[in-house]
Design a protein around this motif. Structure first.
Motif, PDB file in Angstrom:
ATOM      1  N   GLN A 168       1.170  12.918   3.927  1.00  0.00           N
ATOM      2  CA  GLN A 168       1.890  11.876   4.661  1.00  0.00           C
ATOM      3  C   GLN A 168       1.026  10.622   4.821  1.00  0.00           C
ATOM      4  N   ASP A 169      -0.269  10.825   5.117  1.00  0.00           N
ATOM      5  CA  ASP A 169      -1.167   9.691   5.336  1.00  0.00           C
ATOM      6  C   ASP A 169      -1.387   8.907   4.050  1.00  0.00           C
ATOM      7  N   LEU A 170      -1.588   9.633   2.943  1.00  0.00           N
ATOM      8  CA  LEU A 170      -1.800   8.971   1.653  1.00  0.00           C
ATOM      9  C   LEU A 170      -0.551   8.191   1.255  1.00  0.00           C
ATOM     10  N   HIS A 171       0.610   8.811   1.435  1.00  0.00           N
ATOM     11  CA  HIS A 171       1.872   8.160   1.081  1.00  0.00           C
ATOM     12  C   HIS A 171       2.078   6.899   1.913  1.00  0.00           C
ATOM     13  N   ALA A 172       1.821   6.988   3.219  1.00  0.00           N
ATOM     14  CA  ALA A 172       2.006   5.830   4.100  1.00  0.00           C
ATOM     15  C   ALA A 172       1.056   4.696   3.726  1.00  0.00           C
ATOM     16  N   ALA A 173      -0.187   5.043   3.365  1.00  0.00           N
ATOM     17  CA  ALA A 173      -1.165   4.017   2.987  1.00  0.00           C
ATOM     18  C   ALA A 173      -0.748   3.318   1.699  1.00  0.00           C
ATOM     19  N   LEU A 174      -0.233   4.070   0.736  1.00  0.00           N
ATOM     20  CA  LEU A 174       0.225   3.470  -0.517  1.00  0.00           C
ATOM     21  C   LEU A 174       1.450   2.591  -0.275  1.00  0.00           C
ATOM     22  N   ARG A 175       2.323   3.033   0.603  1.00  0.00           N
ATOM     23  CA  ARG A 175       3.502   2.214   0.909  1.00  0.00           C
ATOM     24  C   ARG A 175       3.075   0.896   1.568  1.00  0.00           C
ATOM     25  N   ASP A 176       2.137   0.977   2.504  1.00  0.00           N
ATOM     26  CA  ASP A 176       1.638  -0.242   3.153  1.00  0.00           C
ATOM     27  C   ASP A 176       1.038  -1.206   2.134  1.00  0.00           C
ATOM     28  N   ALA A 177       0.274  -0.648   1.185  1.00  0.00           N
ATOM     29  CA  ALA A 177      -0.354  -1.489   0.165  1.00  0.00           C
ATOM     30  C   ALA A 177       0.696  -2.129  -0.737  1.00  0.00           C
ATOM     31  N   ALA A 178       1.703  -1.339  -1.119  1.00  0.00           N
ATOM     32  CA  ALA A 178       2.733  -1.851  -2.033  1.00  0.00           C
ATOM     33  C   ALA A 178       3.442  -3.066  -1.461  1.00  0.00           C
ATOM     34  N   VAL A 179       3.748  -3.031  -0.167  1.00  0.00           N
ATOM     35  CA  VAL A 179       4.533  -4.115   0.435  1.00  0.00           C
ATOM     36  C   VAL A 179       3.656  -5.171   1.113  1.00  0.00           C
ATOM     37  N   SER A 180       2.338  -5.002   0.999  1.00  0.00           N
ATOM     38  CA  SER A 180       1.427  -5.911   1.691  1.00  0.00           C
ATOM     39  C   SER A 180       1.488  -7.325   1.112  1.00  0.00           C
ATOM     40  N   ASP A 181       1.484  -8.311   2.018  1.00  0.00           N
ATOM     41  CA  ASP A 181       1.407  -9.700   1.583  1.00  0.00           C
ATOM     42  C   ASP A 181       0.128 -10.344   2.135  1.00  0.00           C
ATOM     43  N   SER A 182      -0.894  -9.509   2.322  1.00  0.00           N
ATOM     44  CA  SER A 182      -2.140  -9.976   2.941  1.00  0.00           C
ATOM     45  C   SER A 182      -2.999 -10.812   2.005  1.00  0.00           C
ATOM     46  N   GLY A 183      -2.655 -10.805   0.720  1.00  0.00           N
ATOM     47  CA  GLY A 183      -3.473 -11.530  -0.247  1.00  0.00           C
ATOM     48  C   GLY A 183      -4.573 -10.685  -0.855  1.00  0.00           C
ATOM     49  N   VAL A 184      -4.728  -9.449  -0.370  1.00  0.00           N
ATOM     50  CA  VAL A 184      -5.748  -8.546  -0.928  1.00  0.00           C
ATOM     51  C   VAL A 184      -5.361  -8.124  -2.341  1.00  0.00           C
ATOM     52  N   LEU A 185      -4.058  -7.900  -2.555  1.00  0.00           N
ATOM     53  CA  LEU A 185      -3.565  -7.469  -3.864  1.00  0.00           C
ATOM     54  C   LEU A 185      -2.848  -8.633  -4.542  1.00  0.00           C
ATOM     55  N   PRO A 186      -2.876  -8.664  -5.876  1.00  0.00           N
ATOM     56  CA  PRO A 186      -2.238  -9.776  -6.589  1.00  0.00           C
ATOM     57  C   PRO A 186      -0.719  -9.692  -6.550  1.00  0.00           C
ATOM     58  N   GLY A 187      -0.083 -10.809  -6.898  1.00  0.00           N
ATOM     59  CA  GLY A 187       1.367 -10.806  -7.051  1.00  0.00           C
ATOM     60  C   GLY A 187       2.119 -10.697  -5.738  1.00  0.00           C
ATOM     61  N   ALA A 188       3.430 -10.635  -5.863  1.00  0.00           N
ATOM     62  CA  ALA A 188       4.316 -10.569  -4.698  1.00  0.00           C
ATOM     63  C   ALA A 188       4.405  -9.149  -4.171  1.00  0.00           C
ATOM     64  N   PRO A 189       4.706  -8.972  -2.883  1.00  0.00           N
ATOM     65  CA  PRO A 189       4.933  -7.626  -2.353  1.00  0.00           C
ATOM     66  C   PRO A 189       6.049  -6.914  -3.105  1.00  0.00           C
TER      67      PRO A 189
END
Length: 424
Positions: A109-130
């Protein structure tokens, strides 16, 4: 590489670990990524899951460490193997220096939630659009040549690339395999797995429990085995929880196949049945089982897939369990999904605008070339490790989890892997 200036549209069918990891890996400027998940994503199954060093390296390269740090990871320092009587017979350490990364344990559950947070993140840490995640969006059909998926309500969605990450019961797989689909249905493996997750505090006082079983710093995965039975156990969620998976012969698979019935593959577990299946094993193991209640115990029928003749057709590719579901005996299922995500991202690097069908097909062929032989061997070895781990008529443990460790973990991405294979 495509029509200049138009967005590259990607649909990922399935919002599990494979689908979310792929969505994250594919994030880039001028790409619109949609994940379609049939459930409402309210909760994932409660169980422990590991990312092996081959996957840990990839998530670090993807910039996911800040997100995964919130998932209370626990670094695992090796295997300790016990025989049926509870004696230590083998130690297999994990050498971080050898593989360049750790083996890390998570609550699913924790791993899944963390990946979901990363996928939709607009923090600028990851490239491209959420990433856009659409829940309650079950896919019932797919048209690979034109990149169309059909939802349960009849809606048709089109993309330049469709990724089938919809698990072992994949709908997308049927459309990729066409007339061959029926030959490659999930196979009952003759095994079922009891899965249990308990507060670590509830087992601390189990009499005779070896101290190494409950230690969390450094964490160690313990395995006890005899004949065709084995238990794999270890801590999780930063040391709050303790989980174990107990493999037993599946008594119902043959009967169900004779009747031609499809099953849910999951049913409530019984502590009495679990203890009976391990009669004659070390008393501390049975006392460990006793610490669980019936409500804590689930029983999964284990199925996998034979290697498929293809993962791709037109604008569609299968990944994760949809492409290569495997037994949990090596703990490589999630890690191979992460490898799939990295391979797809690597060969799509530089494809930013809307790609032609030919460009997509060429990329997907490269992913197949880089992944199929490797993952099929890991599938096969996972099956081999499910066979009796002791010699007939004795209690000598013959299983060696270290045997394939180097092959599994000495991996630096799909491009490097292809290069290495070409040199051999």
């Amino acid at each position: 590489m495509g029509s200049h200036g138009e967005q590259f549209k990607i649909i990922i069918v399935g919002g599990g670990i494979a689908g979310l990891a792929t969505a994250i890996a594919l994030r880039a400027p001028d790409r619109h990524i949609t994940v379609l998940e049939r459930s409402r994503m309210l909760h994932e199954v409660g169980a422990l899951i590991s990312l092996q060093p081959n996957a840990s390296k990839i998530v670090t390269k993807l910039g996911l460490d800040p997100f995964l740090a919130r998932a209370t990871p626990l670094v695992d320092r090796g295997f300790r193997i016990f025989d049926k009587e509870g004696n230590v017979v083998r130690e297999v350490p994990f050498d971080t220096a050898q593989f360049g990364a750790d083996r890390v344990l998570y609550h699913r559950q924790d791993l899944h939630a963390a990946l979901r947070d990363a996928a939709v993140s607009d923090s600028g840490v990851l490239p491209g659009a959420p990433v856009e995640i659409r829940t309650a969006a079950g896919v019932v059909d797919c048209k690979p040549e034109v990149g169309i998926v059909v939802l349960a309500d009849g809606t048709q969605l089109q993309a330049d690339l469709v990724v089938g990450a919809d698990g072992i019961k994949s709908v997308v797989r049927n459309s990729v395999l066409g007339d061959q689909a029926a030959q490659f249905s999930p196979i009952p493996t003759g095994l079922s797995a009891y899965r249990v997750l308990l507060p670590l505090s509830s087992i601390k006082n189990v009499p005779g429990l070896p101290p190494s079983v409950t230690v969390t710093d450094p964490a160690i995965t313990s395995m006890i085995m005899g004949g065709d039975r084995r238990v794999i156990m270890g801590p999780g969620r930063g040391g709050e929880l303790y989980g174990f998976v107990a493999l037993v012969p599946d008594t119902k698979a043959a009967d169900e196949d004779k009747k031609g019935e499809d099953t849910t593959w999951v049913r409530p577990g019984s502590k009495a049945e679990l203890k009976a299946a391990y009669a004659g094993f070390a008393p501390w193991l049975l006392d460990l089982f006793e610490a669980a209640s019936d409500d804590d115990i689930g029983l999964w029928q284990l199925r996998d897939l034979d290697p498929l003749p293809r993962w791709t057709r037109g604008r569609v590719i299968l990944i994760g369990d949809a492409a290569h579901a495997m037994l949990p005996t090596q703990g490589q299922g999630a890690s191979q999904s992460i490898e799939d995500a990295e391979a797809l991202a690597a060969f799509l690097d530089g494809v930013s605008s809307k790609p032609t069908t030919q460009v997509v097909e060429d990329v997907l062929q490269k992913v197949w070339d880089a992944r199929f032989t490797r993952v099929s061997l890991i599938q096969a070895y996972s099956r081999q490790q499910a066979k009796p781990a002791t010699e007939a008529g004795s209690n000598k443990v013959t299983l060696d989890p270290g045997q394939f460790l180097k092959y599994n973990c000495d991996y630096d991405g799909a491009v490097d892997w292809l290069r290495r294979q070409e040199k051999q």
